[in-house]
Scaffold this motif. Structure first.
Motif, PDB file in Angstrom:
ATOM      1  N   LYS A 211       0.765  -1.249   0.044  1.00 27.48           N
ATOM      2  CA  LYS A 211      -0.042   0.051   0.043  1.00 27.48           C
ATOM      3  C   LYS A 211       0.923   1.314  -0.014  1.00 27.48           C
ATOM      4  N   LEU A 212       0.478   2.431  -0.750  1.00 26.93           N
ATOM      5  CA  LEU A 212       1.187   3.508  -0.729  1.00 26.93           C
ATOM      6  C   LEU A 212       0.958   4.247   0.448  1.00 26.93           C
ATOM      7  N   ILE A 213       1.908   4.983   0.952  1.00 24.95           N
ATOM      8  CA  ILE A 213       1.850   5.914   2.193  1.00 24.95           C
ATOM      9  C   ILE A 213       1.676   7.248   1.551  1.00 24.95           C
ATOM     10  N   LEU A 214       0.796   7.910   2.133  1.00 24.20           N
ATOM     11  CA  LEU A 214       0.406   9.267   1.979  1.00 24.20           C
ATOM     12  C   LEU A 214       1.795  10.154   1.738  1.00 24.20           C
ATOM     13  N   SER A 215       2.062  11.034   0.638  1.00 23.52           N
ATOM     14  CA  SER A 215       2.980  11.700   0.607  1.00 23.52           C
ATOM     15  C   SER A 215       3.165  13.006   1.737  1.00 23.52           C
ATOM     16  N   ASN A 216       4.459  13.299   2.160  1.00 19.43           N
ATOM     17  CA  ASN A 216       4.918  14.504   2.873  1.00 19.43           C
ATOM     18  C   ASN A 216       5.885  15.270   2.375  1.00 19.43           C
ATOM     19  N   LYS A 217       6.103  16.463   2.731  1.00 21.08           N
ATOM     20  CA  LYS A 217       6.879  17.365   2.191  1.00 21.08           C
ATOM     21  C   LYS A 217       8.319  16.925   2.395  1.00 21.08           C
ATOM     22  N   ILE A 218       9.261  16.685   1.698  1.00 23.22           N
ATOM     23  CA  ILE A 218      10.601  16.522   1.725  1.00 23.22           C
ATOM     24  C   ILE A 218      11.328  17.488   2.641  1.00 23.22           C
ATOM     25  N   ASN A 219      11.936  16.866   3.473  1.00 21.28           N
ATOM     26  CA  ASN A 219      12.809  17.803   4.456  1.00 21.28           C
ATOM     27  C   ASN A 219      14.039  18.053   3.645  1.00 21.28           C
ATOM     28  N   SER A 220      13.855  19.202   2.688  1.00 24.45           N
ATOM     29  CA  SER A 220      14.909  19.675   2.351  1.00 24.45           C
ATOM     30  C   SER A 220      15.879  20.714   2.965  1.00 24.45           C
ATOM     31  N   ARG A 221      17.114  20.792   2.860  1.00 25.33           N
ATOM     32  CA  ARG A 221      18.035  21.641   3.793  1.00 25.33           C
ATOM     33  C   ARG A 221      18.167  22.818   2.864  1.00 25.33           C
ATOM     34  N   GLU A 222      17.505  23.365   1.716  1.00 25.05           N
ATOM     35  CA  GLU A 222      17.569  24.302   0.660  1.00 25.05           C
ATOM     36  C   GLU A 222      17.561  25.534   1.554  1.00 25.05           C
ATOM     37  N   TYR A 223      16.567  25.869   2.336  1.00 23.01           N
ATOM     38  CA  TYR A 223      16.247  26.966   2.968  1.00 23.01           C
ATOM     39  C   TYR A 223      16.780  27.372   4.470  1.00 23.01           C
ATOM     40  N   THR A 224      17.831  26.477   4.729  1.00 20.62           N
ATOM     41  CA  THR A 224      18.352  26.638   6.057  1.00 20.62           C
ATOM     42  C   THR A 224      19.378  27.741   6.222  1.00 20.62           C
ATOM     43  N   ILE A 225      19.575  27.952   7.370  1.00 23.59           N
ATOM     44  CA  ILE A 225      20.704  29.147   7.564  1.00 23.59           C
ATOM     45  C   ILE A 225      22.034  28.490   7.130  1.00 23.59           C
ATOM     46  N   LYS A 226      22.388  27.246   7.334  1.00 26.42           N
ATOM     47  CA  LYS A 226      23.294  26.653   7.182  1.00 26.42           C
ATOM     48  C   LYS A 226      23.840  26.720   5.373  1.00 26.42           C
ATOM     49  N   ASN A 227      22.795  26.475   4.699  1.00 26.03           N
ATOM     50  CA  ASN A 227      22.801  26.716   3.171  1.00 26.03           C
ATOM     51  C   ASN A 227      23.064  28.127   2.831  1.00 26.03           C
ATOM     52  N   LEU A 228      22.103  29.108   3.464  1.00 27.21           N
ATOM     53  CA  LEU A 228      22.499  30.421   3.353  1.00 27.21           C
ATOM     54  C   LEU A 228      23.806  30.969   3.349  1.00 27.21           C
ATOM     55  N   MET A 229      24.432  30.350   4.513  1.00 26.48           N
ATOM     56  CA  MET A 229      25.768  30.731   4.958  1.00 26.48           C
ATOM     57  C   MET A 229      26.789  30.089   3.539  1.00 26.48           C
ATOM     58  N   ARG A 230      26.493  28.982   3.390  1.00 24.84           N
ATOM     59  CA  ARG A 230      27.262  28.518   2.081  1.00 24.84           C
ATOM     60  C   ARG A 230      27.248  29.077   0.842  1.00 24.84           C
ATOM     61  N   LYS A 231      26.111  29.677   0.691  1.00 26.36           N
ATOM     62  CA  LYS A 231      25.953  30.593  -0.583  1.00 26.36           C
ATOM     63  C   LYS A 231      26.618  31.732  -0.440  1.00 26.36           C
ATOM     64  N   LEU A 232      26.527  32.332   0.662  1.00 31.40           N
ATOM     65  CA  LEU A 232      27.396  33.630   0.961  1.00 31.40           C
ATOM     66  C   LEU A 232      28.780  33.430   0.556  1.00 31.40           C
ATOM     67  N   TYR A 233      29.294  32.345   1.260  1.00 34.52           N
ATOM     68  CA  TYR A 233      30.654  31.979   1.331  1.00 34.52           C
ATOM     69  C   TYR A 233      31.006  31.824  -0.177  1.00 34.52           C
ATOM     70  N   ILE A 234      30.358  31.069  -0.916  1.00 36.51           N
ATOM     71  CA  ILE A 234      30.704  31.010  -2.434  1.00 36.51           C
ATOM     72  C   ILE A 234      30.889  32.284  -3.099  1.00 36.51           C
ATOM     73  N   ASN A 235      29.626  33.198  -2.810  1.00 33.80           N
ATOM     74  CA  ASN A 235      29.657  34.538  -3.662  1.00 33.80           C
ATOM     75  C   ASN A 235      30.871  35.155  -3.095  1.00 33.80           C
ATOM     76  N   PHE A 236      31.327  35.119  -1.751  1.00 34.95           N
ATOM     77  CA  PHE A 236      32.390  35.878  -1.147  1.00 34.95           C
ATOM     78  C   PHE A 236      33.484  35.546  -2.012  1.00 34.95           C
ATOM     79  N   LYS A 237      33.784  34.157  -1.988  1.00 32.88           N
ATOM     80  CA  LYS A 237      35.082  33.489  -2.412  1.00 32.88           C
ATOM     81  C   LYS A 237      35.198  33.783  -3.932  1.00 32.88           C
ATOM     82  N   ASN A 238      33.917  33.806  -4.750  1.00 33.76           N
ATOM     83  CA  ASN A 238      34.329  34.425  -6.167  1.00 33.76           C
ATOM     84  C   ASN A 238      34.390  35.639  -6.526  1.00 33.76           C
TER      85      ASN A 238
END
Length: 238
Positions: A211-238
């Motif tokens: 039987k299928l399980i009802l879908s839930n949102k994928i727990n993505s880290r895209e909008y986390t502070i950690k990823n924001l900091m990663r993007k800032l670091y990449i932009n700064f480095k470039n």
């Protein structure tokens, strides 16, 4: 004859078998139809013996012609459902047309078999509707069967692209991610493949009767502070 020549010859033979001239012209004039339907699923469909196919959405009849061609070759039967009456479009003893909304399971169940080798969805291209129909009819799919969903690519509808349509862009993108959500919660029950030619299509292969399980949102880290900091670091480095 090389492989591509053989495939081109096979496709031309398929088109020649289509009796409706308008449908034939659509197959010949729109390369995207060939790429996302014929190239993506035709040879898979030929692997079924006595295929039983359920189609949601007829309209121009392109997919209907494809499925009827398979049924004619492999001793199959096609059941097509549409809210508009397209019963006049094809005259074939292997075809049954049902005039109904695809969500009206109580009505449709009275006119269809209990199990299918292929289910194809091409009606309302909105994520919630696709999810609703998928969960309603998935149990009717045999193990090894295919559930096909049309229009999962938003790329042609983005700004300044070929079709440039805000609502279709958003609807197709939401449908794509909805299917990913369903898959993320049911990875052990089916395989999922995407084709991004033209407006795209999804191919789902059922691997067991769990039987299928009802879908839930994928727990993505895209909008986390950690990823924001990663993007800032990449932009700064470039």
């Amino acid at each position: 004859m090389n492989k591509q020549q053989y495939l081109d010859k096979q496709f031309q033979e398929f088109v020649n078998r289509i009796e409706d001239q308008d449908v034939k012209n659509l197959w010949l004039s729109h390369s995207g139809i060939k790429e996302k339907f014929y190239n993506f699923v035709y040879n898979d469909l030929l692997n079924f013996t006595d295929p039983v196919i359920l189609e949601f959405g007829v309209r121009h009849g392109c997919s209907t012609a494809l499925f009827l061609d398979i049924c004619n070759q492999k001793n199959g039967n096609l059941y097509s459902v549409d809210i508009n009456d397209y019963s006049y479009k094809f005259k074939n003893q292997r075809w049954k047309f049902i005039c109904s909304e695809d969500s009206n399971l109580n009505k449709i169940e009275k006119e269809i078999p209990s199990q299918f080798d292929v289910i194809f969805l091409d009606t309302i291209h909105k994520a919630d509707h696709v999810s609703d129909i998928f969960y309603k009819y998935y149990d009717k799919l045999k193990i090894g069967g295919m559930f096909l969903v049309d229009d999962i690519s938003w790329l042609p509808y983005t700004s300044k692209r070929k079709h440039n349509d805000f609502f279709k862009e958003i609807n197709n993108k939401e449908t794509f991610y909805k299917l990913l959500e369903i898959y993320a919660n049911n990875r052990d029950k089916f395989y999922l493949n995407f084709n991004f030619c033209d407006t795209g299509a999804a191919k789902i292969i059922k691997i067991n009767n769990d039987k299928l399980i009802l879908s839930n949102k994928i727990n993505s880290r895209e909008y986390t502070i950690k990823n924001l900091m990663r993007k800032l670091y990449i932009n700064f480095k470039n």
